[in-house]
Design a protein around this motif. Sequence first.
Motif, PDB file in Angstrom:
ATOM      1  N   ARG A  17       0.825  -1.208   0.000  1.00 12.03           N
ATOM      2  CA  ARG A  17       0.000   0.000   0.000  1.00 12.03           C
ATOM      3  C   ARG A  17       0.859   1.257   0.000  1.00 12.03           C
ATOM      4  NH1 ARG A  17      -5.234  -0.143   0.687  1.00 12.03           N
ATOM      5  NH2 ARG A  17      -5.268   1.827   1.832  1.00 12.03           N
ATOM      6  N   ARG A  18       2.027   1.216   0.616  1.00 10.83           N
ATOM      7  CA  ARG A  18       2.940   2.367   0.546  1.00 10.83           C
ATOM      8  C   ARG A  18       3.436   2.574  -0.875  1.00 10.83           C
ATOM      9  NH1 ARG A  18       6.077   0.617   6.100  1.00 10.83           N
ATOM     10  NH2 ARG A  18       4.379   1.221   7.508  1.00 10.83           N
ATOM     11  N   ALA A  19       3.712   1.476  -1.565  1.00 10.82           N
ATOM     12  CA  ALA A  19       4.105   1.592  -2.966  1.00 10.82           C
ATOM     13  C   ALA A  19       2.971   2.174  -3.790  1.00 10.82           C
ATOM     14  CB  ALA A  19       4.515   0.220  -3.511  1.00 10.82           C
ATOM     15  N   LEU A  20       1.750   1.740  -3.516  1.00 11.34           N
ATOM     16  CA  LEU A  20       0.586   2.229  -4.248  1.00 11.34           C
ATOM     17  C   LEU A  20       0.434   3.738  -4.080  1.00 11.34           C
ATOM     18  CD1 LEU A  20      -1.815   1.145  -5.962  1.00 11.34           C
ATOM     19  CD2 LEU A  20      -3.125   1.005  -3.845  1.00 11.34           C
ATOM     20  N   ALA A  21       0.600   4.231  -2.862  1.00  6.78           N
ATOM     21  CA  ALA A  21       0.507   5.669  -2.615  1.00  6.78           C
ATOM     22  C   ALA A  21       1.602   6.432  -3.345  1.00  6.78           C
ATOM     23  CB  ALA A  21       0.573   5.954  -1.119  1.00  6.78           C
ATOM     24  N   GLY A  22       2.701   5.746  -3.663  1.00 10.01           N
ATOM     25  CA  GLY A  22       3.801   6.348  -4.413  1.00 10.01           C
ATOM     26  C   GLY A  22       3.678   6.189  -5.909  1.00 10.01           C
ATOM     27  N   GLY A  23       2.498   5.775  -6.383  1.00  6.91           N
ATOM     28  CA  GLY A  23       2.259   5.699  -7.817  1.00  6.91           C
ATOM     29  C   GLY A  23       2.601   4.376  -8.461  1.00  6.91           C
ATOM     30  N   VAL A  24       2.885   3.346  -7.655  1.00  8.69           N
ATOM     31  CA  VAL A  24       3.256   2.036  -8.202  1.00  8.69           C
ATOM     32  C   VAL A  24       2.013   1.145  -8.193  1.00  8.69           C
ATOM     33  CG1 VAL A  24       4.801   0.064  -8.020  1.00  8.69           C
ATOM     34  CG2 VAL A  24       5.566   2.328  -7.256  1.00  8.69           C
ATOM     35  N   THR A  25       1.569   0.734  -9.356  1.00  6.34           N
ATOM     36  CA  THR A  25       0.338  -0.050  -9.447  1.00  6.34           C
ATOM     37  C   THR A  25       0.603  -1.527  -9.761  1.00  6.34           C
ATOM     38  OG1 THR A  25       0.113   0.695 -11.744  1.00  6.34           O
ATOM     39  CG2 THR A  25      -1.105   1.920 -10.071  1.00  6.34           C
ATOM     40  N   THR A  26       1.867  -1.888  -9.992  1.00  2.49           N
ATOM     41  CA  THR A  26       2.229  -3.298 -10.192  1.00  2.49           C
ATOM     42  C   THR A  26       3.567  -3.567  -9.522  1.00  2.49           C
ATOM     43  OG1 THR A  26       1.090  -3.418 -12.328  1.00  2.49           O
ATOM     44  CG2 THR A  26       2.726  -5.116 -11.874  1.00  2.49           C
ATOM     45  N   LEU A  27       3.634  -4.671  -8.771  1.00  4.88           N
ATOM     46  CA  LEU A  27       4.859  -5.101  -8.104  1.00  4.88           C
ATOM     47  C   LEU A  27       5.167  -6.534  -8.503  1.00  4.88           C
ATOM     48  CD1 LEU A  27       4.043  -3.871  -4.470  1.00  4.88           C
ATOM     49  CD2 LEU A  27       5.684  -2.812  -6.032  1.00  4.88           C
ATOM     50  N   ARG A  28       6.456  -6.831  -8.719  1.00  3.43           N
ATOM     51  CA  ARG A  28       6.864  -8.217  -8.927  1.00  3.43           C
ATOM     52  C   ARG A  28       7.768  -8.627  -7.768  1.00  3.43           C
ATOM     53  NH1 ARG A  28      10.166 -10.961 -13.996  1.00  3.43           N
ATOM     54  NH2 ARG A  28      11.749  -9.443 -13.388  1.00  3.43           N
ATOM     55  N   ASP A  29       7.285  -9.554  -6.953  1.00  6.07           N
ATOM     56  CA  ASP A  29       8.053 -10.068  -5.819  1.00  6.07           C
ATOM     57  C   ASP A  29       8.917 -11.227  -6.306  1.00  6.07           C
ATOM     58  OD1 ASP A  29       8.687 -11.786  -3.436  1.00  6.07           O
ATOM     59  OD2 ASP A  29       7.633 -10.163  -2.406  1.00  6.07           O
ATOM     60  N   LEU A  30      10.217 -11.126  -6.045  1.00  3.88           N
ATOM     61  CA  LEU A  30      11.153 -12.118  -6.587  1.00  3.88           C
ATOM     62  C   LEU A  30      11.703 -13.081  -5.540  1.00  3.88           C
ATOM     63  CD1 LEU A  30      13.175 -10.237  -9.375  1.00  3.88           C
ATOM     64  CD2 LEU A  30      11.250 -11.810  -9.567  1.00  3.88           C
ATOM     65  N   SER A  31      10.969 -13.302  -4.493  1.00  2.00           N
ATOM     66  CA  SER A  31      11.340 -14.379  -3.564  1.00  2.00           C
ATOM     67  C   SER A  31      10.084 -14.804  -2.819  1.00  2.00           C
ATOM     68  CB  SER A  31      12.421 -13.924  -2.585  1.00  2.00           C
ATOM     69  OG  SER A  31      12.902 -15.017  -1.828  1.00  2.00           O
ATOM     70  N   ALA A  32       9.096 -15.242  -3.577  1.00  3.85           N
ATOM     71  CA  ALA A  32       7.757 -15.449  -3.024  1.00  3.85           C
ATOM     72  C   ALA A  32       7.553 -16.875  -2.539  1.00  3.85           C
ATOM     73  CB  ALA A  32       6.705 -15.105  -4.079  1.00  3.85           C
ATOM     74  N   ALA A  77      -3.287  12.094  -7.315  1.00  3.35           N
ATOM     75  CA  ALA A  77      -4.175  10.939  -7.166  1.00  3.35           C
ATOM     76  C   ALA A  77      -3.559   9.736  -7.860  1.00  3.35           C
ATOM     77  CB  ALA A  77      -5.557  11.228  -7.753  1.00  3.35           C
ATOM     78  N   VAL A  78      -3.854   8.556  -7.337  1.00  8.69           N
ATOM     79  CA  VAL A  78      -3.472   7.293  -7.971  1.00  8.69           C
ATOM     80  C   VAL A  78      -4.749   6.520  -8.258  1.00  8.69           C
ATOM     81  CG1 VAL A  78      -2.177   5.138  -7.764  1.00  8.69           C
ATOM     82  CG2 VAL A  78      -1.284   7.235  -6.707  1.00  8.69           C
ATOM     83  N   VAL A  79      -4.887   6.090  -9.504  1.00 13.92           N
ATOM     84  CA  VAL A  79      -6.012   5.255  -9.920  1.00 13.92           C
ATOM     85  C   VAL A  79      -5.477   3.868 -10.243  1.00 13.92           C
ATOM     86  CG1 VAL A  79      -7.837   4.921 -11.637  1.00 13.92           C
ATOM     87  CG2 VAL A  79      -7.286   7.232 -10.836  1.00 13.92           C
ATOM     88  N   ALA A  80      -6.018   2.840  -9.623  1.00 14.11           N
ATOM     89  CA  ALA A  80      -5.611   1.461  -9.886  1.00 14.11           C
ATOM     90  C   ALA A  80      -6.847   0.621 -10.119  1.00 14.11           C
ATOM     91  CB  ALA A  80      -4.801   0.900  -8.719  1.00 14.11           C
ATOM     92  N   ARG A  81      -6.842  -0.134 -11.190  1.00 19.92           N
ATOM     93  CA  ARG A  81      -7.994  -0.960 -11.566  1.00 19.92           C
ATOM     94  C   ARG A  81      -9.261  -0.111 -11.706  1.00 19.92           C
ATOM     95  NH1 ARG A  81      -6.653  -6.499 -10.472  1.00 19.92           N
ATOM     96  NH2 ARG A  81      -4.702  -6.662  -9.333  1.00 19.92           N
ATOM     97  N   GLY A  82      -9.069   1.149 -12.085  1.00 20.74           N
ATOM     98  CA  GLY A  82     -10.196   2.028 -12.325  1.00 20.74           C
ATOM     99  C   GLY A  82     -10.743   2.724 -11.098  1.00 20.74           C
ATOM    100  N   ARG A  83     -10.098   2.531  -9.920  1.00 23.33           N
ATOM    101  CA  ARG A  83     -10.576   3.154  -8.687  1.00 23.33           C
ATOM    102  C   ARG A  83      -9.525   4.099  -8.133  1.00 23.33           C
ATOM    103  NH1 ARG A  83     -11.679  -2.287  -7.990  1.00 23.33           N
ATOM    104  NH2 ARG A  83     -10.072  -2.528  -6.399  1.00 23.33           N
ATOM    105  N   VAL A  84      -9.953   5.197  -7.565  1.00 22.60           N
ATOM    106  CA  VAL A  84      -9.034   6.109  -6.892  1.00 22.60           C
ATOM    107  C   VAL A  84      -8.606   5.458  -5.585  1.00 22.60           C
ATOM    108  CG1 VAL A  84      -8.714   8.383  -5.867  1.00 22.60           C
ATOM    109  CG2 VAL A  84     -10.118   8.134  -7.927  1.00 22.60           C
ATOM    110  N   VAL A  85      -7.306   5.160  -5.459  1.00 20.04           N
ATOM    111  CA  VAL A  85      -6.814   4.426  -4.305  1.00 20.04           C
ATOM    112  C   VAL A  85      -5.896   5.258  -3.427  1.00 20.04           C
ATOM    113  CG1 VAL A  85      -7.063   2.168  -5.398  1.00 20.04           C
ATOM    114  CG2 VAL A  85      -4.937   3.455  -5.697  1.00 20.04           C
ATOM    115  N   ALA A  86      -5.520   6.437  -3.900  1.00 19.99           N
ATOM    116  CA  ALA A  86      -4.699   7.356  -3.097  1.00 19.99           C
ATOM    117  C   ALA A  86      -4.958   8.768  -3.595  1.00 19.99           C
ATOM    118  CB  ALA A  86      -3.224   7.012  -3.219  1.00 19.99           C
ATOM    119  N   GLY A  87      -4.957   9.728  -2.671  1.00 17.58           N
ATOM    120  CA  GLY A  87      -5.226  11.102  -3.058  1.00 17.58           C
ATOM    121  C   GLY A  87      -6.651  11.292  -3.504  1.00 17.58           C
TER     122      GLY A  87
END
Length: 415
Positions: free
Chosen positions: A102-117, A400-410
């Motif tokens: 969610r911190r990444a999302l507030a910073g404008g990041v709408t996709t993350l790839r975790d490389l040790s899942a 503002a950040v929009v993800a999946r069509g919804r305002v999720v930050a700002g």
Amino acid sequence: MLHHASPTSLAGVDVWDGHGALGPSTVSWGPARPGIATDAVVTEVEPAEPSARFEGLSLVPGLVDTHVHLIGNAGGASSGFLTWPLVTPPTEQVLHGLAHARRALAGGVTTLRDLSADEVQFSLARAVEAGLVEAPRILAHGMVSMTGGHGDMFVPPGVDPRLRKPTADGVDACRALVRTHARAGATGIKIATSGGLLSEGDAPSWRNHTSAEIDAIVDEAHALGLLVAAHAHTAEGIRVALRAGVDSIEHATQLDGDLARQVVAAGLPIAPTLLINDAIAEGSVPVSAEQRETAAALVATRDPAFRAAAEVGVDFVLGTDANGFHVAFGDQMRELRRMGDVFGWSPERVLRAGTSRAAAAIGRSTQLGRVAVGAAADFVLLRGRPWEDAAALDPDAIVAVVARGRVVAGALPAA
């Protein structure tokens, strides 16, 4: 299921679409599939008269970070990097992973790839896809490490072996672990073709797996439709990754001119993870003297070599290695600005590295990192024009950040 009232059209906003500036445009979006409200796609991008509502603002695609590690203490602790996962139950870890996301999302990041899942990230990714929690979309790559390999060395030697993450030794075991990850929900596989920096007692020069084992991992992953990301700091590690036919290289700290040309010929993206290696080398984050010395030796010649590699066309993309301890979730824009400085890029090339080029690196070029009909409705509205001035790539500039069509930050400016 989470639902937030949100406009479905912005008229007269200045748009940069992942490749270039479109000027004032109307951008509309709606459900990807009738009756499915957890996702939305762009349905219209058309020229429009500029609107006073968006004066001084611009719309760019949501950022894509191709290399993160969600599971770590999100409570602000500066120590316990290795021990925290061992004393924190998975049911609690997933909440910390969500906080990081969610911190990444507030910073404008709408996709993350975790490389040790493992099952924690797989579960979190499913919850996001189901619309149960608000977070960036998560692609989770399972790690295939050998006993004593880079992944295995994150667990201190005194820890009960039963608490260690699974490892694979031998061709058959390597294939089996790839299959196990795929069954559990992995969207890709991570391997190491060199040792690492933060893994305890490790050394970048160490070989990880034999050629036969690596070939088996890559073959099995590709047979299951999974991309393979290769951690490689050393020149030899990069050579091994190239020979094996992986899909991306992570770090590539000792990339030289000949290897850069081979990377270009192979069409491989590289996530250079600049900030974390700078921080370790400088000792500005909690690391041992040995880790600092090793990192300093690795990065001593990195920047001029990376700049030369960028000039011959190496496809460097956003990948921070954010873990909450050494690089924060929310530092993605700072990483992009650092990339611009090191590579001598224009602001527009910097922005592509975090949007369209990063999306292509994870096999999602038609869906992510762009503002186009049919692409995901993932946007960042911010002050300034970051494709003209990289200084506008700053979380403080986000409106503002929009993800999946919804305002999720700002919040979007009132109509």
